[in-house]
Design an enzyme around this catalytic site. Structure first.
Site, short mmCIF file in Angstrom:
data_model
loop_
_atom_site.label_atom_id
_atom_site.label_comp_id
_atom_site.label_asym_id
_atom_site.label_seq_id
_atom_site.Cartn_x
_atom_site.Cartn_y
_atom_site.Cartn_z
CB CYS B 87 -0.71 -10.30 -4.00
SG CYS B 87 0.89 -10.49 -3.20
CG HIS B 204 -0.06 -5.49 -5.09
ND1 HIS B 204 -1.09 -6.01 -4.36
CD2 HIS B 204 1.06 -6.15 -4.70
CE1 HIS B 204 -0.62 -6.95 -3.55
NE2 HIS B 204 0.68 -7.06 -3.74
CD GLU B 206 -3.93 -4.04 -5.30
OE1 GLU B 206 -3.78 -4.40 -6.49
OE2 GLU B 206 -3.52 -4.72 -4.34
#
EC number: 6.3.5.3
Lengths: 79, 232
Positions: B87, B204, B206
């Site tokens: 990002c 994302h 994660e």
């Protein structure tokens, strides 16, 4: 000494803000509006009295930070 | 594997990233402030997480790319170090010139906060080895400037060198215009550096690494890099 750096998206780089403004001007009834492009104007106050040196310094600043030359072109002028 | 997460003013995904790295490696990553000028000895992976560093002033990632820690990151990368930018981290890597192209304002001008699907375009990288080529996985995205842009020459090179890591796709793996919510060139969601050791991506992974988060779709990325750097 005051300088003005104008940063604009390069031709061929999508400018959605310009497109949105173009559309809004049409909505307001303005006729004959062609392409609208948006950019940034950055005013710099630089020390020294040599206009050529100040311009060269501002151009280096533009290349290193003020503009991203992958997507933007810039122009430096004395105010 | 010793991972270091960089923290810039305005970074807000460093803890999510730490959870994902901890889960995949069993070791807690270090978090390093942007005003440091060197990386800890023995660093194997540098991670630039998401957020809005320096308030996105001037251009997203522009200020962070010129912060005091970045010369050390550049040296690390030039010596063959592994770097992951997600990002805002991807935006910073392009601004720093470590990855080609730039991230423009989303074509719709809207901030997009939603799940998307990514198709794995290459498994030839330390970040994507655990997937199958063509496999699709879900990933949350949250950005206003994720519209990947590069010139024709760069695009041709990325394709010829198999450096597109992920493309926006439908859940069934079709890279359609509708699936390309931010307007990215050629549906590109993530790219690799020439030596394949730097990955930048907008969504994302994660944030989907545990069933409690709603899924583990992003975990293979962290397991891949953990495996690649396990002996390091």
């Amino acid at each position: 000494m005051k300088l003005i750096v104008t940063v604009m998206p390069k031709n061929g780089v999508l400018d959605p803000q310009g497109k949105a403004i173009e559309h809004a001007l049409g909505t307001l009834g303005f006729e004959g509006v062609g392409e609208v492009r948006t950019g940034k104007v950055i005013e710099l106050e630089l020390a020294g009295s040599d206009p050529a040196a100040a311009k060269a310094q501002a151009e280096e600043m533009a290349r290193k930070l003020l503009a991203n030359t992958v997507i933007e072109s810039f122009r430096v002028e004395l105010a | 594997m010793n991972a270091v997460i960089l923290l810039f003013p305005g970074t807000n995904r460093e803890r999510d990233m730490a959870i994902a790295l901890h889960k995949a490696t069993g070791r807690k990553p270090a978090i390093l402030f942007h005003q440091e000028t060197s990386l800890p000895a023995g660093t194997d992976l540098v991670v630039l997480p998401g957020g809005f560093s320096h308030g996105d002033y001037l251009r997203c990632g522009a200020m962070a790319a010129r912060s005091p820690i970045m010369p050390a990151v550049r040296d690390f990368a030039l010596k063959g170090g592994h770097v992951l930018g997600v990002c805002n981290g991807f935006q910073i890597l392009t601004e720093a010139g470590l990855l080609p192209g730039a991230l423009l304002r989303n074509a719709s001008l809207r901030f997009l906060s939603m799940d998307c699907h990514l198709r794995v375009e290459t498994t030839r990288s330390p970040f994507t080895a655990r997937w199958q080529k063509g496999e699709t996985f879900r990933a949350p995205m949250a950005h206003g400037d994720g519209n990947y842009f590069c010139d024709d020459e760069t695009l041709a090179r990325l394709q010829a060198e198999d450096r597109v890591a992920f493309r926006y796709a439908t859940a069934r793996g079709e890279a359609t215009a509708e699936a390309n919510r931010n307007g990215a060139r050629d549906n590109i969601a993530g790219i690799l550096s020439e030596n394949r050791r730097i990955l930048g991506m907008m969504p994302h992974p994660e944030d989907l690494v545990d069933p409690l988060m709603g899924g583990t779709d992003g975990l293979p990325l962290f397991e891949s890099i953990a495996e690649a750097l396990a002996t390091a």
